[in-house]
Design an enzyme around this catalytic site. Structure first.
Site, PDB file in Angstrom:
ATOM      1  N   GLY A 128      68.110  71.508  43.795  1.00  0.00           N
ATOM      2  CA  GLY A 128      69.502  71.699  44.169  1.00  0.00           C
ATOM      3  C   GLY A 128      69.609  72.529  45.427  1.00  0.00           C
ATOM      4  O   GLY A 128      69.323  72.057  46.508  1.00  0.00           O
ATOM      5  N   PHE A 129      70.037  73.787  45.282  1.00  0.00           N
ATOM      6  CA  PHE A 129      70.235  74.707  46.394  1.00  0.00           C
ATOM      7  C   PHE A 129      71.192  74.123  47.426  1.00  0.00           C
ATOM      8  O   PHE A 129      70.905  74.111  48.619  1.00  0.00           O
ATOM      9  CB  PHE A 129      68.900  75.074  47.064  1.00  0.00           C
ATOM     10  CG  PHE A 129      67.958  75.806  46.158  1.00  0.00           C
ATOM     11  CD1 PHE A 129      68.122  77.154  45.903  1.00  0.00           C
ATOM     12  CD2 PHE A 129      66.916  75.133  45.545  1.00  0.00           C
ATOM     13  CE1 PHE A 129      67.247  77.824  45.057  1.00  0.00           C
ATOM     14  CE2 PHE A 129      66.043  75.791  44.700  1.00  0.00           C
ATOM     15  CZ  PHE A 129      66.204  77.147  44.456  1.00  0.00           C
ATOM     16  N   HIS A 130      72.335  73.624  46.946  1.00  0.00           N
ATOM     17  CA  HIS A 130      73.337  73.087  47.858  1.00  0.00           C
ATOM     18  C   HIS A 130      74.695  72.994  47.160  1.00  0.00           C
ATOM     19  O   HIS A 130      74.796  73.187  45.960  1.00  0.00           O
ATOM     20  CB  HIS A 130      72.920  71.702  48.387  1.00  0.00           C
ATOM     21  CG  HIS A 130      72.862  70.647  47.338  1.00  0.00           C
ATOM     22  ND1 HIS A 130      71.726  70.381  46.610  1.00  0.00           N
ATOM     23  CD2 HIS A 130      73.810  69.789  46.868  1.00  0.00           C
ATOM     24  CE1 HIS A 130      71.968  69.404  45.750  1.00  0.00           C
ATOM     25  NE2 HIS A 130      73.234  69.033  45.871  1.00  0.00           N
ATOM     26  N   ALA A 131      75.692  72.726  47.967  1.00  0.00           N
ATOM     27  CA  ALA A 131      77.045  72.426  47.485  1.00  0.00           C
ATOM     28  C   ALA A 131      77.501  71.176  48.227  1.00  0.00           C
ATOM     29  O   ALA A 131      76.844  70.715  49.165  1.00  0.00           O
ATOM     30  CB  ALA A 131      77.992  73.588  47.764  1.00  0.00           C
TER      31      ALA A 131
END
Length: 134
Positions: free
Chosen positions: A47-50
């Site tokens: 992930g590590f995102h928006a």
């Protein structure tokens, strides 16, 4: 922060269980993309995102994992370990997936096709973005 888990209706009998998902019924958006993760190594975080626009439903259809949700002011860790339960993740929400069991399969239903321009991959840029749109 409001975390929205959706419990899907189980259709089952002595032959086994079945979950059916339909747009605008169990899933609150058009499903334009489906993908899944499996064989995630021990200790790996994803992930590590928006996203600026995209909405998602995350379903751990086998095994278990944890999802860290962060709206820029609050953080919450949500365990996913039931194949009949989905986690709704809105846009403007930082997410990290981790603590995958060896047998985990995490399926994602997405409201949009893949578009790199919709991603915010830098946490400081995410905080700036959500503070501007608050």
């Amino acid at each position: 922060m409001e975390v929205k888990k959706i419990t899907f209706q189980i259709h089952g009998d002595d032959r086994g269980q079945l979950i059916a998902l339909e747009e605008f019924k169990e899933v609150p958006f058009d499903i334009k993309r489906v993908y899944y993760m499996y064989d995630t190594g021990e200790g790996v975080r994803r992930g590590f995102h928006a996203h600026k626009c995209l909405e998602q439903i995350l379903i751990c259809i086998h095994g278990s994992c944890k999802i860290l949700l962060d709206n820029g002011t609050e953080k919450e860790i949500v365990p996913l370990d039931k194949p009949y339960e989905g986690l709704y993740v809105s846009n403007d929400m930082w997410r990290e997936m981790y603590d995958f069991s060896p047998d985990a399969v995490l399926m994602v239903l997405a409201s949009e096709l893949y578009d790199e321009a919709d991603y915010i991959r830098d946490y400081d840029a995410f905080l700036e973005y959500v503070n501007k749109h608050a």
